[in-house]
Design a protein around this motif. Structure first.
Motif, PDB file in Angstrom:
ATOM      1  N   VAL A  61     -10.569 -26.371 -33.776  1.00  8.05           N
ATOM      2  CA  VAL A  61     -10.253 -25.593 -32.578  1.00  8.05           C
ATOM      3  C   VAL A  61     -11.303 -24.514 -32.382  1.00  8.05           C
ATOM      4  O   VAL A  61     -11.709 -23.837 -33.329  1.00  8.05           O
ATOM      5  CB  VAL A  61      -8.867 -24.919 -32.712  1.00  8.05           C
ATOM      6  CG1 VAL A  61      -8.526 -24.140 -31.467  1.00  8.05           C
ATOM      7  CG2 VAL A  61      -7.799 -25.922 -33.018  1.00  8.05           C
ATOM      8  N   ARG A  62     -11.751 -24.357 -31.138  1.00 14.25           N
ATOM      9  CA  ARG A  62     -12.581 -23.208 -30.774  1.00 14.25           C
ATOM     10  C   ARG A  62     -11.778 -22.413 -29.765  1.00 14.25           C
ATOM     11  O   ARG A  62     -11.362 -22.939 -28.737  1.00 14.25           O
ATOM     12  CB  ARG A  62     -13.919 -23.642 -30.191  1.00 14.25           C
ATOM     13  CG  ARG A  62     -14.815 -22.425 -29.888  1.00 14.25           C
ATOM     14  CD  ARG A  62     -16.208 -22.809 -29.483  1.00 14.25           C
ATOM     15  NE  ARG A  62     -16.164 -23.648 -28.305  1.00 14.25           N
ATOM     16  CZ  ARG A  62     -17.061 -24.607 -28.053  1.00 14.25           C
ATOM     17  NH1 ARG A  62     -18.027 -24.841 -28.894  1.00 14.25           N
ATOM     18  NH2 ARG A  62     -16.956 -25.321 -26.943  1.00 14.25           N
ATOM     19  N   LEU A  63     -11.547 -21.145 -30.062  1.00 14.82           N
ATOM     20  CA  LEU A  63     -10.716 -20.330 -29.184  1.00 14.82           C
ATOM     21  C   LEU A  63     -11.408 -19.032 -28.813  1.00 14.82           C
ATOM     22  O   LEU A  63     -12.300 -18.567 -29.514  1.00 14.82           O
ATOM     23  CB  LEU A  63      -9.355 -20.058 -29.815  1.00 14.82           C
ATOM     24  CG  LEU A  63      -9.301 -19.485 -31.227  1.00 14.82           C
ATOM     25  CD1 LEU A  63      -9.186 -17.984 -31.177  1.00 14.82           C
ATOM     26  CD2 LEU A  63      -8.132 -20.070 -31.944  1.00 14.82           C
ATOM     27  N   ILE A  64     -10.965 -18.487 -27.692  1.00 11.27           N
ATOM     28  CA  ILE A  64     -11.512 -17.239 -27.156  1.00 11.27           C
ATOM     29  C   ILE A  64     -10.359 -16.254 -26.999  1.00 11.27           C
ATOM     30  O   ILE A  64      -9.274 -16.629 -26.556  1.00 11.27           O
ATOM     31  CB  ILE A  64     -12.175 -17.470 -25.783  1.00 11.27           C
ATOM     32  CG1 ILE A  64     -13.292 -18.505 -25.912  1.00 11.27           C
ATOM     33  CG2 ILE A  64     -12.720 -16.163 -25.213  1.00 11.27           C
ATOM     34  CD1 ILE A  64     -13.830 -18.993 -24.583  1.00 11.27           C
ATOM     35  N   ILE A  65     -10.581 -15.002 -27.385  1.00  7.10           N
ATOM     36  CA  ILE A  65      -9.567 -13.970 -27.224  1.00  7.10           C
ATOM     37  C   ILE A  65      -9.691 -13.374 -25.818  1.00  7.10           C
ATOM     38  O   ILE A  65     -10.763 -12.924 -25.417  1.00  7.10           O
ATOM     39  CB  ILE A  65      -9.712 -12.865 -28.282  1.00  7.10           C
ATOM     40  CG1 ILE A  65      -9.581 -13.456 -29.679  1.00  7.10           C
ATOM     41  CG2 ILE A  65      -8.676 -11.768 -28.065  1.00  7.10           C
ATOM     42  CD1 ILE A  65      -9.793 -12.460 -30.783  1.00  7.10           C
ATOM     43  N   CYS A  75     -11.889 -25.600 -26.784  1.00  6.67           N
ATOM     44  CA  CYS A  75     -11.888 -27.036 -27.047  1.00  6.67           C
ATOM     45  C   CYS A  75     -11.153 -27.293 -28.357  1.00  6.67           C
ATOM     46  O   CYS A  75     -11.051 -26.422 -29.216  1.00  6.67           O
ATOM     47  CB  CYS A  75     -13.298 -27.610 -27.083  1.00  6.67           C
ATOM     48  SG  CYS A  75     -14.302 -27.040 -28.447  1.00  6.67           S
ATOM     49  N   ALA A  76     -10.624 -28.501 -28.467  1.00  5.35           N
ATOM     50  CA  ALA A  76      -9.909 -28.919 -29.673  1.00  5.35           C
ATOM     51  C   ALA A  76     -10.247 -30.380 -29.930  1.00  5.35           C
ATOM     52  O   ALA A  76     -10.473 -31.149 -28.996  1.00  5.35           O
ATOM     53  CB  ALA A  76      -8.403 -28.741 -29.493  1.00  5.35           C
ATOM     54  N   VAL A  87      -1.000 -28.123 -31.266  1.00  5.74           N
ATOM     55  CA  VAL A  87      -1.765 -26.947 -31.715  1.00  5.74           C
ATOM     56  C   VAL A  87      -2.295 -26.170 -30.516  1.00  5.74           C
ATOM     57  O   VAL A  87      -2.222 -24.940 -30.489  1.00  5.74           O
ATOM     58  CB  VAL A  87      -2.905 -27.376 -32.662  1.00  5.74           C
ATOM     59  CG1 VAL A  87      -3.867 -26.240 -32.909  1.00  5.74           C
ATOM     60  CG2 VAL A  87      -2.338 -27.875 -33.976  1.00  5.74           C
ATOM     61  N   THR A  88      -2.798 -26.873 -29.518  1.00  9.07           N
ATOM     62  CA  THR A  88      -3.322 -26.204 -28.323  1.00  9.07           C
ATOM     63  C   THR A  88      -2.234 -25.387 -27.629  1.00  9.07           C
ATOM     64  O   THR A  88      -2.449 -24.219 -27.286  1.00  9.07           O
ATOM     65  CB  THR A  88      -3.910 -27.238 -27.347  1.00  9.07           C
ATOM     66  OG1 THR A  88      -4.937 -27.972 -28.017  1.00  9.07           O
ATOM     67  CG2 THR A  88      -4.487 -26.569 -26.125  1.00  9.07           C
ATOM     68  N   GLN A  89      -1.061 -25.977 -27.458  1.00  6.18           N
ATOM     69  CA  GLN A  89       0.037 -25.255 -26.809  1.00  6.18           C
ATOM     70  C   GLN A  89       0.527 -24.093 -27.661  1.00  6.18           C
ATOM     71  O   GLN A  89       0.816 -23.005 -27.134  1.00  6.18           O
ATOM     72  CB  GLN A  89       1.191 -26.213 -26.516  1.00  6.18           C
ATOM     73  CG  GLN A  89       0.896 -27.194 -25.420  1.00  6.18           C
ATOM     74  CD  GLN A  89       2.016 -28.202 -25.233  1.00  6.18           C
ATOM     75  OE1 GLN A  89       2.924 -28.301 -26.054  1.00  6.18           O
ATOM     76  NE2 GLN A  89       1.939 -28.966 -24.152  1.00  6.18           N
ATOM     77  N   GLY A 104     -13.048 -11.414 -25.688  1.00  6.94           N
ATOM     78  CA  GLY A 104     -14.318 -12.056 -25.389  1.00  6.94           C
ATOM     79  C   GLY A 104     -14.976 -12.747 -26.561  1.00  6.94           C
ATOM     80  O   GLY A 104     -15.922 -13.499 -26.375  1.00  6.94           O
ATOM     81  N   GLN A 105     -14.501 -12.520 -27.767  1.00  5.64           N
ATOM     82  CA  GLN A 105     -15.112 -13.135 -28.930  1.00  5.64           C
ATOM     83  C   GLN A 105     -14.603 -14.566 -29.107  1.00  5.64           C
ATOM     84  O   GLN A 105     -13.458 -14.870 -28.805  1.00  5.64           O
ATOM     85  CB  GLN A 105     -14.844 -12.316 -30.182  1.00  5.64           C
ATOM     86  CG  GLN A 105     -15.520 -10.966 -30.154  1.00  5.64           C
ATOM     87  CD  GLN A 105     -15.437 -10.262 -31.486  1.00  5.64           C
ATOM     88  OE1 GLN A 105     -15.249 -10.875 -32.514  1.00  5.64           O
ATOM     89  NE2 GLN A 105     -15.589  -8.948 -31.458  1.00  5.64           N
ATOM     90  N   THR A 106     -15.465 -15.425 -29.598  1.00  8.31           N
ATOM     91  CA  THR A 106     -15.159 -16.836 -29.789  1.00  8.31           C
ATOM     92  C   THR A 106     -15.118 -17.145 -31.280  1.00  8.31           C
ATOM     93  O   THR A 106     -15.958 -16.672 -32.041  1.00  8.31           O
ATOM     94  CB  THR A 106     -16.239 -17.707 -29.121  1.00  8.31           C
ATOM     95  OG1 THR A 106     -16.338 -17.345 -27.746  1.00  8.31           O
ATOM     96  CG2 THR A 106     -15.913 -19.172 -29.231  1.00  8.31           C
ATOM     97  N   PHE A 107     -14.130 -17.944 -31.678  1.00  8.40           N
ATOM     98  CA  PHE A 107     -13.962 -18.316 -33.077  1.00  8.40           C
ATOM     99  C   PHE A 107     -13.716 -19.812 -33.185  1.00  8.40           C
ATOM    100  O   PHE A 107     -13.107 -20.403 -32.301  1.00  8.40           O
ATOM    101  CB  PHE A 107     -12.773 -17.566 -33.704  1.00  8.40           C
ATOM    102  CG  PHE A 107     -12.908 -16.081 -33.614  1.00  8.40           C
ATOM    103  CD1 PHE A 107     -13.629 -15.391 -34.561  1.00  8.40           C
ATOM    104  CD2 PHE A 107     -12.316 -15.383 -32.581  1.00  8.40           C
ATOM    105  CE1 PHE A 107     -13.754 -14.017 -34.481  1.00  8.40           C
ATOM    106  CE2 PHE A 107     -12.439 -14.020 -32.497  1.00  8.40           C
ATOM    107  CZ  PHE A 107     -13.163 -13.329 -33.450  1.00  8.40           C
ATOM    108  N   SER A 108     -14.157 -20.399 -34.283  1.00  7.63           N
ATOM    109  CA  SER A 108     -13.913 -21.813 -34.557  1.00  7.63           C
ATOM    110  C   SER A 108     -13.176 -21.934 -35.878  1.00  7.63           C
ATOM    111  O   SER A 108     -13.547 -21.288 -36.866  1.00  7.63           O
ATOM    112  CB  SER A 108     -15.223 -22.585 -34.635  1.00  7.63           C
ATOM    113  OG  SER A 108     -15.904 -22.523 -33.403  1.00  7.63           O
TER     114      SER A 108
END
Length: 116
Positions: A61-65, A75-76, A87-89, A104-108
């Protein structure tokens, strides 16, 4: 000789200033990453449908705050479409106001679901 010393001191001061300013964002990203990991561990549970099917899988998973402390899944990826959707939901329903400072920070992350 004086110009060599002056050049050396300028280069040294530029290196020290660059190092001093570069450490700040790295620490903030590390702090934010630890906070997000603890929230994900707390909020994500092994889904019941996967327990019934005896299935194990992982989800990348790559997510953005967002500005309000919620997450947006950028994306997942997973071999199980049901687990990917779950997981996405689940991640997009998490709402932690204290994470808004990392907006604004992105994490994987790689999330493993294993039966014990």
């Amino acid at each position: 000789m004086k110009s060599r010393i002056a050049t050396y001191l300028i280069a040294l001061s530029m290196f020290m200033a660059g190092t001093a300013f570069a450490t700040n964002p790295v620490n903030q990203k590390t702090e934010a990453s630890k906070a997000v990991v603890s929230v994900l561990k707390e909020e994500l549970k092994f889904p019941e449908f996967a327990k019934e099917d005896n299935s194990e899988c992982c989800v990348l998973v790559r997510l953005i705050i967002n500005n309000d402390g919620t997450f947006k899944v950028d994306c997942a990826n997973s071999t199980s479409p049901d687990l990917k959707k779950h997981v996405t939901q689940a991640i997009e329903q998490i709402d932690k106001k204290d994470l808004a400072r990392f907006a604004g920070q992105t994490f994987s992350y790689k999330i493993n679901f294993k039966l014990i």
